[in-house]
Design an enzyme around this catalytic site. Structure first.
Site, PDB file in Angstrom:
ATOM      1  CE1 TYR A  68      -3.469  -2.194   0.336  1.00 61.24           C
ATOM      2  CE2 TYR A  68      -2.821  -3.323   2.223  1.00 61.24           C
ATOM      3  CZ  TYR A  68      -3.529  -2.998   1.544  1.00 61.24           C
ATOM      4  OH  TYR A  68      -4.792  -4.453   1.427  1.00 61.24           O
ATOM      5  CG  HIS A 188      -6.920  -7.998  -7.379  1.00 60.91           C
ATOM      6  ND1 HIS A 188      -7.131  -6.893  -6.929  1.00 60.91           N
ATOM      7  CD2 HIS A 188      -5.730  -8.089  -7.265  1.00 60.91           C
ATOM      8  CE1 HIS A 188      -6.630  -6.396  -5.493  1.00 60.91           C
ATOM      9  NE2 HIS A 188      -4.903  -7.236  -5.837  1.00 60.91           N
TER      10      HIS A 188
END
Length: 223
Positions: A68, A188
């Site tokens: 992230y 995903h």
């Protein structure tokens, strides 16, 4: 760069640390630090997946892309965020699938450390990222390093579950011996693709069914 790994990983990967790509990664990170660039995760957490999941205890590999890139999120485990940080959308979708698949209540934390401690290697293909710049370290050498790790796990172990979500992760199939491991594929869990095959994939129950057949303890997905 601090190589904060459990001892068995350091031994298993010792030859990789001398490879040109790893030296390149180290030099790149030093250069960015000298320029006062903000890098995620913090130096002590870059190898967190290898600190929490000993090499000999790996049973499952969940492959992510890169960390992230927003503040306070990356912690060196794919898809995971620290205690007190709101789970990002992809992680929330993972929790929704867990609820549908095995009836698990949606967790109040996005910290997946309990998975890692049970043998789930939460591996990002790229282990660092520049703040607010996704994929900014995708070409500095990390992918060669993690590709070699996937090859090693495939060659040296048997009966591992590889969970590959999305096209990027599924490109790694070429590194895995499907005759001796279980490969689970789906789209995903991102909000952009989760409804195209991630929801309903039942990968969590499928993982445990396979582990039990291999005479291994199933994963307690509750966190």
């Amino acid at each position: 760069m601090e190589i904060n790994m459990e001892t068995s990983w350091k031994k298993a990967l010792s030859e990789l640390f001398d490879k040109p790509y790893f030296i390149q990664v180290t030099e790149h990170l030093k250069a960015e630090k000298a320029l006062k660039r903000v890098i995620y995760p913090s130096g002590s957490q870059i190898f967190n997946a290898f600190a929490l999941t000993p090499y000999e205890k790996v049973k499952v590999v969940i492959l992510g892309q890169d960390p992230y890139h927003n503040p306070h999120q990356a912690m060196g485990l794919s898809f995971s965020v620290p205690e007190g940080v709101k789970p990002p959308p992809s992680l929330m979708n993972i929790f929704k699938e867990l609820q549908k698949d095995i009836g698990m209540a949606i967790p109040t934390t996005g910290n997946l450390t309990k998975w890692a401690e049970q043998g789930v290697l939460l591996l990002n293909a790229v282990l660092t990222v520049r703040a607010n710049e996704p994929a900014s370290h995708a070409k500095i050498g990390w992918t060669q390093f993690t590709d070699d790790i996937i090859r090693l796990i495939s060659a040296e172990k048997k009966g591992i579950v590889f969970i590959l979500w999305g096209n990027f992760a599924q490109e790694k199939i070429r590194l895995i011996d499907a005759s001796k491991h279980k490969i689970l594929k789906a789209t995903h869990p991102s909000p952009f693709s989760a409804y195209n095959g991630f929801f309903g994939c039942k990968h969590f129950s499928a993982t445990n069914e396979y582990l039990v057949k291999q005479n291994k303890d199933p994963i307690n997905w509750a966190i």
